[in-house]
Design an enzyme around this catalytic site. Structure first.
Site: not given
Ligand SMILES: NC(=O)c1ccc[n+]([C@@H]2O[C@H](COP(=O)([O-])OP(=O)(O)OC[C@H]3O[C@@H](n4cnc5c(N)ncnc54)[C@H](O)[C@@H]3O)[C@@H](O)[C@H]2O)c1
Length: 267
Positions: A16, A37, A63, A90, A160, A164, A195, A197
């Site tokens: 996702r 995932d 995982d 990611n 967090y 990062k 973002v 999400t």
């Molecule tokens: N959304 C934001 O605002 C934002 C901002 C900056 C950085 N990010 C980074 O971007 C990346 C993706 O974020 P997103 O917004 O799509 O988040 P999200 O929560 O929508 O998706 C994260 C995905 O990672 C998977 N995941 C979590 N733990 C896991 C594990 N142990 N093993 C395998 N998969 C696992 C989840 O199942 C999910 O599908 C992340 O690293 C996040 O820190 C997101």
């Protein structure tokens, strides 16, 4: 000619959000995509969707905190596609707690997924990335998902932010190391602003809490206002930056921190 023709990419957290948008964008650019995932239903559905659109795609349960699971995934990806050219680290989790609220267990879980997950991924894939680099014009690539919170402090979730920040410097250290060793594996990080999400929604909850309210619309508005461009990011916005860093267009780019943040860190 597509930008990722002939490349095999492995994306974690691909079921996702940003990971799923990246899988779609990479498949569209001609890559063979290995989606990993823990959300199996979503991951399989996306792999089916990409295959129905004519792409080569496979979903694998992973995982990222498990070294054994990484070994199994590398084996399966190699058997199916012959190796991996691009790793996108990611998968990530957000805590949304203040420093004082966060427990040791919270910290360990954040480290496991956000830091150990990326470290294990690079360890597991490096032999394949190096091998594939030998027969490619511009080599292989690793793209790590950091955050604006890995460039500047995020008061709503300091731990967090810490993880990062670790990804930001792991990226630079490995870019230098792999470059000096002539591995031909570029390493870069992407730094999204907020973002839209599931994780983005979690950041609004944390922001509202810090404001002392449960009004998520106010928190969302405040988040938008922190981005000079005047809107939140979308998953495809971030995916396009990841595609660029993975592609041969970025053949002279390594160790860089690409902010895709609507100007969040520009002031
Ligand atoms: N959304 C934001 O605002 C934002 C901002 C900056 C950085 N990010 C980074 O971007 C990346 C993706 O974020 P997103 O917004 O799509 O988040 P999200 O929560 O929508 O998706 C994260 C995905 O990672 C998977 N995941 C979590 N733990 C896991 C594990 N142990 N093993 C395998 N998969 C696992 C989840 O199942 C999910 O599908 C992340 O690293 C996040 O820190 C997101």
């Amino acid at each position: 000619m597509n930008r990722l023709d002939g490349k095999v990419v492995l994306i974690t957290g691909a079921a996702r959000g940003i990971g799923a948008a990246t899988a779609r964008a990479m498949a569209h650019e001609g890559a063979k995509v290995c989606l990993c995932d823990i959300l199996d239903e979503h991951g399989k559905a996306l792999a089916d969707e990409l295959q129905a659109d004519g792409a080569e795609a496979m979903y694998l349960h992973l995982d990222v905190t498990s070294e054994e699971a990484w070994s199994a995934v590398v084996l399966q990806a190699t058997q199916r596609f012959g190796g991996v050219d691009v790793l996108v680290n990611n998968a990530g989790i957000y805590l949304g707690k203040s420093f004082e609220e966060a427990s040791l267990a919270d910290w360990r879980r954040l480290c496991d997924v956000n830091l150990t997950g990326a470290v294990l991924g690079i360890k597991a894939l490096l032999p394949s990335l190096r091998e594939r680099a030998k027969s490619s014009t511009h080599g292989s690539a690793i793209v790590n998902l950091s955050s604006v919170a890995g460039l500047v402090g995020a008061a709503t979730d300091p731990l967090y932010s810490l993880t990062k920040g670790g990804i930001t410097l792991l990226t630079k250290a490995l870019a230098v190391d792999f470059g000096q060793r002539a591995y031909r594996v570029r390493v870069n990080s992407v730094h999204p602003g907020a973002v839209d999400t599931e994780m983005g929604a979690q950041t609004f909850v944390a922001r509202a809490k810090a404001l002392g309210t449960d009004d998520l619309q106010t928190a969302r508005r405040q988040s938008i206002d922190a981005h000079p461009i005047g809107r939140l990011g979308t998953a495809p916005d971030i995916a396009q930056a990841i595609v660029y860093l993975a592609s041969d267009e970025a053949s002279f780019v390594t160790g860089s921190s690409l902010a895709v943040d609507g100007g969040f860190t520009a002031r």
